[in-house]
Enzyme design. Structure first.
Site, mmCIF file in Angstrom:
data_model
loop_
_atom_site.group_PDB
_atom_site.id
_atom_site.type_symbol
_atom_site.label_atom_id
_atom_site.label_comp_id
_atom_site.label_asym_id
_atom_site.label_seq_id
_atom_site.Cartn_x
_atom_site.Cartn_y
_atom_site.Cartn_z
ATOM 1 N N ASN A 77 1.026 -1.651 0.062
ATOM 2 C CA ASN A 77 -0.203 0.209 0.094
ATOM 3 C C ASN A 77 1.336 1.147 0.085
ATOM 4 O O ASN A 77 1.661 1.454 0.997
ATOM 5 C CB ASN A 77 -0.981 -0.016 1.552
ATOM 6 N N TRP A 78 0.958 2.239 -1.329
ATOM 7 C CA TRP A 78 1.906 3.231 -0.957
ATOM 8 C C TRP A 78 1.129 4.555 -0.885
ATOM 9 O O TRP A 78 1.799 5.233 -0.239
ATOM 10 C CB TRP A 78 2.156 2.830 -2.622
ATOM 11 N N HIS A 110 -9.417 1.082 5.002
ATOM 12 C CA HIS A 110 -8.289 0.540 5.722
ATOM 13 C C HIS A 110 -8.445 1.917 6.363
ATOM 14 O O HIS A 110 -9.442 3.162 6.116
ATOM 15 C CB HIS A 110 -6.653 1.633 4.632
ATOM 16 N N GLU A 122 -5.485 -5.468 10.138
ATOM 17 C CA GLU A 122 -4.098 -4.257 10.479
ATOM 18 C C GLU A 122 -4.287 -3.178 12.033
ATOM 19 O O GLU A 122 -5.247 -2.979 11.887
ATOM 20 C CB GLU A 122 -4.322 -3.399 9.384
ATOM 21 N N GLY A 156 2.382 2.490 10.512
ATOM 22 C CA GLY A 156 3.472 3.271 10.559
ATOM 23 C C GLY A 156 3.742 3.618 11.971
ATOM 24 O O GLY A 156 4.588 4.877 12.246
ATOM 25 N N SER A 202 3.215 -2.172 10.347
ATOM 26 C CA SER A 202 4.597 -2.088 10.391
ATOM 27 C C SER A 202 4.971 -3.812 10.156
ATOM 28 O O SER A 202 6.883 -3.557 10.803
ATOM 29 C CB SER A 202 5.125 -2.023 12.024
ATOM 30 N N GLY A 247 2.554 -1.107 4.505
ATOM 31 C CA GLY A 247 2.964 0.222 4.099
ATOM 32 C C GLY A 247 4.561 0.341 3.835
ATOM 33 O O GLY A 247 4.813 0.903 2.342
ATOM 34 N N GLY A 248 4.952 1.507 4.864
ATOM 35 C CA GLY A 248 6.481 2.060 4.204
ATOM 36 C C GLY A 248 7.210 1.078 3.398
ATOM 37 O O GLY A 248 7.638 1.389 2.834
HETATM 38 C C1 PEP Z 1 -0.813 0.088 6.226
HETATM 39 O O1 PEP Z 1 -1.539 1.370 5.976
HETATM 40 O O2 PEP Z 1 -1.224 -1.084 5.420
HETATM 41 C C2 PEP Z 1 0.326 -0.724 6.687
HETATM 42 C C3 PEP Z 1 0.314 -1.728 7.135
HETATM 43 O O3 PEP Z 1 1.348 0.486 7.120
HETATM 44 P P1 PEP Z 1 2.669 0.280 7.523
HETATM 45 O O4 PEP Z 1 3.101 -0.968 6.738
HETATM 46 O O5 PEP Z 1 3.025 1.658 7.478
HETATM 47 O O6 PEP Z 1 2.252 0.354 9.029
#
Ligand code: PEP
Length: 251
Positions: free
Chosen positions: A9-10, A96, A168, A174, A214, A235-236
């Site tokens: 997920n950008w 989300h 999630e 994040g 994360s 995400g990141g």
């Molecule tokens: C997300 O927002 O879908 C996510 C998993 O973000 P991150 O990996 O940055 O926690």
């Protein structure tokens, strides 16, 4: 059949040129990813057509990050599922926590979006997860169950068979905090049971349930080793091709 999936997920990151370059970097490293791991990338709307071209002919699938809850017409700023389909998307993230939190995404709207996506042959990656206070109050099972009931239970078993769930925990998104493998496995098994009780064991067994929050190369292996974790929504770490591929290699 249940599939192993690593989806990136950008969010609202990269410009079009950077996005195309990231997609190309992912494609260039595909030979390092086990055959049975499915990769999905979800760039911003503006990038979809160009990124579709960059991943053409590879096994990387294209996802949007959201879609409209109407078919077409006077809805300024919205993007319809038919548009996503014509841009090459086969998935869209829906529900989300950032959309629930910052854009007032309700379960009622999500039911409409899920239906429209499924009718267009686009598989929703439906996100659920509790806030930190809810986890601390031991309410995470109730919260996640309610999120599933309010949306998935409005769909048919045939529709749900084309849905991917992403668990999630909001406190892990994040933040650098990750659910432990035990915490994640426990709730993934619970989600599968909620789905099984309503739609039957086959739909639940075949469903891919991803962990998000994360997830990174250093913790993906332990998470993906759990029986009910079928991959990750990243995400990141999806913004660096090496990290995204390293996560996909963790199986
Ligand atoms: C997300 O927002 O879908 C996510 C998993 O973000 P991150 O990996 O940055 O926690």
């Amino acid at each position: 059949m249940r599939r192993k999936i690593v989806a990136g997920n950008w969010k609202m990151n990269t410009n079009v040129a950077e996005g195309v370059s990231l997609a190309k970097d992912v494609v260039a490293k595909l030979n390092e990813v086990p055959q049975d791991v499915n990769l999905i990338i979800a760039p911003p709307f503006t990038h979809l057509v160009s990124v579709a071209e960059a991943i053409k002919g590879s096994k990387v699938a294209l996802s949007a990050q959201n879609c409209a809850d109407e078919v077409k017409g006077a809805y300024t700023g919205e993007v319809a599922v038919s548009m996503l389909q014509s841009a090459g998307c086969t998935y869209t993230i829906l529900g989300h926590s950032e959309r629930r939190q910052y854009y007032g995404e309700t379960s009622e709207k999500l039911v409409k979006k899920m239906r429209l996506a499924l009718e267009a042959g686009i598989s929703p990656i439906f996100c659920v997860g509790e806030m930190k206070e809810e986890r601390l109050a031991n309410k995470h099972f109730d919260v996640v169950e309610a999120q599933i009931k309010e949306v998935l239970f409005e769909l048919s078993a045939a529709e749900v068979a084309n849905v991917v769930i992403a668990y999630e925990p909001v406190w892990a998104i994040g933040t650098g905090l990750t659910a432990t493998a035990e915490q994640a496995q426990e709730i993934h098994a619970f989600i599968r049971k909620v789905v099984a009780d309503k739609f039957g064991a086959k739909v639940a067994d075949d469903m891919s349930i991803l962990y998000g929050g994360s997830c990174k190369p250093s913790n993906a292996k332990e998470l993906f080793a759990c029986k009910d974790i079928d991959g990750g929504l990243i995400g990141g770490a999806a913004l660096k091709a090496e990290d995204f591929i390293a996560i996909a290699q963790s199986y």
